[in-house]
Design a protein around this motif. Structure first.
Motif, PDB file in Angstrom:
ATOM      1  N   TRP A 183     -24.684  15.495  -0.333  1.00 53.90           N
ATOM      2  CA  TRP A 183     -23.948  15.932  -1.516  1.00 53.90           C
ATOM      3  C   TRP A 183     -24.892  16.613  -2.511  1.00 53.90           C
ATOM      4  N   GLU A 184     -26.051  16.061  -2.696  1.00 52.51           N
ATOM      5  CA  GLU A 184     -27.024  16.680  -3.606  1.00 52.51           C
ATOM      6  C   GLU A 184     -27.387  18.089  -3.126  1.00 52.51           C
ATOM      7  N   GLN A 185     -27.553  18.243  -1.829  1.00 53.83           N
ATOM      8  CA  GLN A 185     -27.854  19.566  -1.279  1.00 53.83           C
ATOM      9  C   GLN A 185     -26.697  20.522  -1.518  1.00 53.83           C
ATOM     10  N   ASP A 186     -25.463  20.015  -1.458  1.00 49.23           N
ATOM     11  CA  ASP A 186     -24.291  20.851  -1.700  1.00 49.23           C
ATOM     12  C   ASP A 186     -24.219  21.304  -3.161  1.00 49.23           C
TER      13      ASP A 186
ATOM     14  N   THR B 239     -19.968   3.501  -4.528  1.00 50.16           N
ATOM     15  CA  THR B 239     -20.718   2.269  -4.800  1.00 50.16           C
ATOM     16  C   THR B 239     -21.491   2.448  -6.098  1.00 50.16           C
ATOM     17  N   ALA B 240     -21.811   1.334  -6.724  1.00 48.56           N
ATOM     18  CA  ALA B 240     -22.589   1.396  -7.965  1.00 48.56           C
ATOM     19  C   ALA B 240     -23.959   2.016  -7.710  1.00 48.56           C
ATOM     20  N   GLN B 241     -24.555   1.722  -6.560  1.00 48.11           N
ATOM     21  CA  GLN B 241     -25.872   2.261  -6.236  1.00 48.11           C
ATOM     22  C   GLN B 241     -25.821   3.782  -6.083  1.00 48.11           C
ATOM     23  N   LYS B 242     -24.827   4.274  -5.346  1.00 45.54           N
ATOM     24  CA  LYS B 242     -24.696   5.717  -5.166  1.00 45.54           C
ATOM     25  C   LYS B 242     -24.395   6.392  -6.493  1.00 45.54           C
ATOM     26  N   ARG B 243     -23.583   5.762  -7.289  1.00 43.86           N
ATOM     27  CA  ARG B 243     -23.210   6.354  -8.570  1.00 43.86           C
ATOM     28  C   ARG B 243     -24.420   6.465  -9.494  1.00 43.86           C
ATOM     29  N   SER B 244     -25.230   5.426  -9.532  1.00 47.49           N
ATOM     30  CA  SER B 244     -26.430   5.472 -10.369  1.00 47.49           C
ATOM     31  C   SER B 244     -27.399   6.531  -9.863  1.00 47.49           C
ATOM     32  N   ALA B 245     -27.532   6.628  -8.539  1.00 43.88           N
ATOM     33  CA  ALA B 245     -28.466   7.597  -7.967  1.00 43.88           C
ATOM     34  C   ALA B 245     -28.020   9.030  -8.242  1.00 43.88           C
ATOM     35  N   GLU B 246     -26.733   9.315  -8.095  1.00 44.75           N
ATOM     36  CA  GLU B 246     -26.286  10.696  -8.330  1.00 44.75           C
ATOM     37  C   GLU B 246     -26.374  11.045  -9.808  1.00 44.75           C
ATOM     38  N   ARG B 247     -26.209  10.073 -10.699  1.00 41.38           N
ATOM     39  CA  ARG B 247     -26.365  10.366 -12.125  1.00 41.38           C
ATOM     40  C   ARG B 247     -27.822  10.690 -12.447  1.00 41.38           C
TER      41      ARG B 247
ATOM     42  N   ASN C 295     -16.880  15.768  -0.891  1.00 49.97           N
ATOM     43  CA  ASN C 295     -16.484  14.489  -1.476  1.00 49.97           C
ATOM     44  C   ASN C 295     -17.686  13.546  -1.473  1.00 49.97           C
ATOM     45  N   LEU C 296     -18.152  13.169  -2.656  1.00 51.99           N
ATOM     46  CA  LEU C 296     -19.306  12.280  -2.758  1.00 51.99           C
ATOM     47  C   LEU C 296     -19.017  10.911  -2.167  1.00 51.99           C
ATOM     48  N   ASN C 297     -17.792  10.440  -2.283  1.00 53.74           N
ATOM     49  CA  ASN C 297     -17.467   9.087  -1.818  1.00 53.74           C
ATOM     50  C   ASN C 297     -17.559   8.958  -0.306  1.00 53.74           C
ATOM     51  N   THR C 298     -17.349  10.045   0.412  1.00 61.25           N
ATOM     52  CA  THR C 298     -17.262   9.966   1.872  1.00 61.25           C
ATOM     53  C   THR C 298     -18.412  10.674   2.585  1.00 61.25           C
ATOM     54  N   ASN C 299     -19.433  11.081   1.827  1.00 62.36           N
ATOM     55  CA  ASN C 299     -20.582  11.759   2.417  1.00 62.36           C
ATOM     56  C   ASN C 299     -21.879  11.140   1.905  1.00 62.36           C
TER      57      ASN C 299
ATOM     58  N   LEU D  13     -21.944  13.379 -21.098  1.00 62.33           N
ATOM     59  CA  LEU D  13     -22.902  14.337 -21.644  1.00 62.33           C
ATOM     60  C   LEU D  13     -24.336  13.862 -21.501  1.00 62.33           C
ATOM     61  N   ASP D  14     -24.537  12.569 -21.521  1.00 66.26           N
ATOM     62  CA  ASP D  14     -25.878  11.986 -21.406  1.00 66.26           C
ATOM     63  C   ASP D  14     -25.919  11.118 -20.154  1.00 66.26           C
ATOM     64  N   LEU D  15     -26.384  11.711 -19.053  1.00 66.05           N
ATOM     65  CA  LEU D  15     -26.359  11.004 -17.768  1.00 66.05           C
ATOM     66  C   LEU D  15     -27.497  10.010 -17.628  1.00 66.05           C
ATOM     67  N   SER D  16     -28.363   9.918 -18.660  1.00 67.95           N
ATOM     68  CA  SER D  16     -29.348   8.842 -18.656  1.00 67.95           C
ATOM     69  C   SER D  16     -28.701   7.515 -19.036  1.00 67.95           C
ATOM     70  N   LEU D  17     -27.511   7.567 -19.619  1.00 66.25           N
ATOM     71  CA  LEU D  17     -26.766   6.354 -19.943  1.00 66.25           C
ATOM     72  C   LEU D  17     -26.123   5.808 -18.674  1.00 66.25           C
ATOM     73  N   PRO D  18     -25.844   4.516 -18.632  1.00 68.76           N
ATOM     74  CA  PRO D  18     -25.145   3.971 -17.461  1.00 68.76           C
ATOM     75  C   PRO D  18     -23.751   4.574 -17.354  1.00 68.76           C
ATOM     76  N   SER D  19     -23.206   4.613 -16.143  1.00 68.22           N
ATOM     77  CA  SER D  19     -21.861   5.148 -15.976  1.00 68.22           C
ATOM     78  C   SER D  19     -20.862   4.250 -16.689  1.00 68.22           C
ATOM     79  N   SER D  20     -19.795   4.863 -17.147  1.00 69.88           N
ATOM     80  CA  SER D  20     -18.729   4.151 -17.841  1.00 69.88           C
ATOM     81  C   SER D  20     -17.419   4.503 -17.151  1.00 69.88           C
ATOM     82  N   PRO D  21     -16.303   3.880 -17.521  1.00 72.61           N
ATOM     83  CA  PRO D  21     -15.040   4.287 -16.907  1.00 72.61           C
ATOM     84  C   PRO D  21     -14.871   5.799 -16.963  1.00 72.61           C
TER      85      PRO D  21
END
Length: 296
Positions: free
Chosen positions: A104-107, A137-145, A95-99, A259-267
């Motif tokens: 998570w990237e290593q997983d 978090t927005a920071q974690k979400r941007s980093a994983e994308r 679970n990315l939210n709780t780790n 499909l394009d993870l260079s774009l900002p995350s959306s809903p």
């Protein structure tokens, strides 16, 4: 027997209700009922899809299961031999939210050698987030994308689900007790929940866009799913759906940012899109049955 070629489903009219079926937790999901094997469960799922002439459906892999249940490992080759693709569900269903992000990237990367082994040059760079958790978090979400974009991934979004995974554990209990009446109740509830989820997702799509988007259905490779799949596929056809691939479904504008993870995350879901627009959610589907108490 291999699945129909992608070209054979390309003629589906753009206005038709379209549904891409995807499968999580290969090679093993949920408890194993008495008398079943993981390979037999997978074969039932594959056979039902073949008989319904579905296009190839992605199965998302948790490699750790080949260690937890070594006898489940042949499921992956069985899937590939049927012409079905595999994607990444992380090694341990983390679970990315709780780790921590680094863990998570290593997983994610730990799963990749297995995917390369079975997929070869075919496209395995689709990721399904465990628990559909994309970062708390927005920071974690941007980093994983950024991390996923750098590795060439696309996201296998989910826009239809009826929590099919909830049925596999009570089914195993009811099989153990040989309670056929309870199993019949499970079957009725399962199909009713799937039908309600159709109304739920379509209601949100029409509120947001005025029409159906192509939907991506989340399923799990459990024993009860295998038992019910022929009837479930018949239900979707009765409700006017045409089956398409994940790639075809996610070519719709709703999935652009997957499909394009260079774009900002959306809903990341229809529910999130509704919340962003301030629209009320329709009534959520319910099993209509206390699954936790059944066959206790």
């Amino acid at each position: 027997m291999l699945f129909v070629a992608l070209s054979s489903v390309a003629a589906v009219p753009a206005t038709a209700q379209q549904l891409a079926i995807t499968w999580d937790d290969l090679p093993a999901h949920g408890p194993l009922p008495a008398g079943e094997t993981r390979v037999a469960i997978a074969q039932k799922i594959i056979t039902a899809m073949q008989q319904a002439k579905l296009p190839p459906a992605y199965g998302f892999v948790n490699g750790i299961q080949t260690q937890n249940e070594p006898a489940s490992t042949p499921v992956l080759q069985l899937w590939r031999d049927a012409g079905l693709p595999l994607g990444n569900h992380t090694w341990s269903h983390m679970n990315l939210n709780t780790n921590p992000l680094a863990d998570w990237e290593q997983d994610v990367t730990r799963n990749e050698p297995m995917l390369r082994k079975y997929m070869g040059s075919a496209d395995w760079r689709w990721l399904r987030y465990p628990y559909l958790a994309e970062g708390d978090t927005a920071q974690k979400r941007s980093a994983e994308r950024r991390f996923l974009a750098g590795r060439g991934y696309k996201i296998a979004n989910v826009t239809m689900s009826f929590s099919d995974y909830l049925y596999n554990e009570p089914y195993a209990r009811c099989v153990a007790k040989k309670d056929n009446a309870a199993i019949a109740r499970l079957e009725t509830s399962y199909l009713a929940a799937a039908d309600a989820a159709i109304v739920y997702s379509r209601s949100m799509s029409k509120a947001l866009y005025g029409h159906d988007i192509p939907y991506v259905l989340l399923m799990h490779v459990g024993a009860f799913d295998a038992r019910m799949l022929p009837r479930l596929l018949a239900l979707y056809r009765e409700r006017g759906f045409n089956f398409v691939t994940l790639e075809q479904a996610e070519s719709a504008p709703f999935y652009k940012n997957d499909l394009d993870l260079s774009l900002p995350s959306s809903p990341d879901s229809l529910e999130a899109a509704m919340a962003a627009r301030g629209l009320p959610l329709p009534p959520a589907p319910s099993p209509g049955l206390d699954l936790d108490k059944l066959c206790r």
